[in-house]
Enzyme design. Structure first.
Site, PDB file in Angstrom:
ATOM      1  N   CYS A 110       0.917  -0.778  -0.001  1.00 33.94           N
ATOM      2  CA  CYS A 110      -0.093   0.009  -0.096  1.00 33.94           C
ATOM      3  C   CYS A 110       0.425   1.472   0.101  1.00 33.94           C
ATOM      4  O   CYS A 110       1.991   1.087  -0.528  1.00 33.94           O
ATOM      5  CB  CYS A 110      -0.624   0.073   1.093  1.00 33.94           C
ATOM      6  SG  CYS A 110       0.032   0.667   2.743  1.00 33.94           S
ATOM      7  N   ARG A 111       0.147   2.520   0.147  1.00 33.98           N
ATOM      8  CA  ARG A 111       1.177   3.878   0.376  1.00 33.98           C
ATOM      9  C   ARG A 111       1.820   3.301   1.788  1.00 33.98           C
ATOM     10  O   ARG A 111       3.167   3.363   1.294  1.00 33.98           O
ATOM     11  CB  ARG A 111       0.510   5.046   0.730  1.00 33.98           C
ATOM     12  CG  ARG A 111       0.792   6.096   0.528  1.00 33.98           C
ATOM     13  CD  ARG A 111       0.007   7.927   0.664  1.00 33.98           C
ATOM     14  NE  ARG A 111      -0.047   7.418   2.132  1.00 33.98           N
ATOM     15  CZ  ARG A 111       0.383   8.110   3.120  1.00 33.98           C
ATOM     16  NH1 ARG A 111       1.545   8.996   2.370  1.00 33.98           N
ATOM     17  NH2 ARG A 111       0.108   8.401   4.325  1.00 33.98           N
TER      18      ARG A 111
END
Length: 98
Positions: A63-64
């Site tokens: 993810c980020r």
């Protein structure tokens, strides 16, 4: 929960390893770049699309920053999937993006 660093993932890819990478960011986040070959399944859709995954394969979840991927990893683990969380997420990724 198994974890791997962004650097370790990058080295595996550079060494020619074929990895199954699932990016759980939202579509608009992925538009700014993702790890080459990664499949985008936004976290909110994961429970509806996990039938697309195989329990025979190993997946790296991205993810980020590593928070959403940790949740996704725990969720998929609870259903018997072989998953590893990439710590630091795309903020820690220094390799190529597509």
């Amino acid at each position: 929960m198994k974890e791997i660093t962004a650097k370790e993932v990058e080295q595996l890819l550079q060494n020619g390893n074929s990895l199954n990478i699932i990016d759980v960011r939202e579509v608009e986040e992925v538009a700014s770049g993702k790890i080459p070959g990664a499949v985008n399944i936004p976290l909110g859709l994961l429970e509806f699309r996990m039938n697309e995954l195989s329990k025979e394969k190993e997946y790296i979840i991205v993810c980020r920053s590593g928070g959403r991927s940790a949740r996704a990893t725990q969720f998929l683990e609870s259903y018997g999937y072989n998953v590893t969380n990439m710590t630091g997420g795309m903020l820690a990724w220094e390799g190529p993006v597509e």
